[in-house]
Design a protein around this motif. Structure first.
Motif: not given
Length: 254
Positions: A16-17, A19-20, A23-24, A38-40, A250
């Motif tokens: 998940t991290t 992919r975040r 995504g950024e 970045v979240a996470g 992603d």
């Protein structure tokens, strides 16, 4: 997908991290900014990512596939393939049966950098020749080799095979390709010169050769070589599909 796109080896970075990050726009190690929001990815994780990148770059420059084999989760070993494609040794064995303690290895074929070599029992199939083939490879690629080919060779020839190993059966399953090698080849459009031959035929051909039929050995070697050479196409197809599913899907446009 290349190793440099990956952050998943870092402690605290899961799928998940990762992919975040993608995504950024952080799709490569070079693009990573520890100050980015970045979240996470808090300060501790950011420090770990920086440390990993610094260490990993050195190993990548050295062509050290074993380092990445150790640091990547086993299910993500396919990500090593693009970087070490040219140093990948595809191999496949034929045997007289399925029991590594009772049956014999008859032929082993290796395909690397466009060249195929086949070793034959009673001729040049020896522990030393096997060690030579494995020692020069960055990465091994098989189909179901982790459960069959590798332990069979180790038991039969008293050798240790510790080269990083990509068993293509597992990446195949991730992209919905299940079953044996031959049905998967058919599904992705790989043609064979002798599609009628099977593992049972390989045993039969060896028995015929033992009774003096030299043509049977030629057919067996051809079958074994085709198995091995087709693994290269399979690896290309499956790793590209995983790239599309895992990375490009992603990170649109990258």
């Amino acid at each position: 997908m290349r190793i440099e796109n990956s952050f998943i080896p870092v402690e605290g970075v899961g799928e998940t991290t990762e992919r975040r990050l993608w995504g950024e726009g952080v799709t490569t190690w070079e693009a990573f900014d520890p100050a980015a929001d970045v979240a996470g990815v808090g300060p501790t994780t950011a420090d770990r990512i920086e440390s990993f990148i610094a260490e990993a770059l050195t190993h990548l420059d050295d062509g050290d596939a074993a380092y990445f084999d150790r640091t990547f989760p086993s299910g993500e070993r396919w990500r090593l393939y693009e970087n070490f494609r040219e140093g990948t040794c595809f191999f496949d064995i034929e045997t007289t049966g399925l029991d590594e303690h009772r049956d014999r290895v008859t032929t082993v074929s290796f395909h690397r950098d466009g060249e195929t070599t086949t070793l034959v029992a009673g001729d040049d199939l020896t522990a030393d020749r096997l060690r030579e083939q494995f020692a020069d490879a960055d990465l091994l690629a098989t189909f179901n080799g982790a459960r069959f080919d590798v332990p069979f060779l180790e038991s039969s020839f008293d050798i240790e095979i510790d080269t990083p190993h990509l068993d293509l059966m597992y990446p195949c399953r991730r992209v919905g390709l299940s079953g044996g090698l031959k049905p998967i080849e058919t599904e992705i459009g790989i043609d064979r010169d002798r599609p009628d031959l099977s593992g049972r035929d390989a045993v039969r051909l060896w028995r015929q050769y033992e009774r003096g039929d030299e043509d049977a050995l030629d057919h067996l070697v051809s079958y074994n070589r085709e198995d091995t050479e087709n693994l290269r196409t399979l690896a290309d197809v499956v790793c590209e599909r995983l790239h599309e599913d895992v990375f490009v899907g992603d990170a649109p446009g990258r």
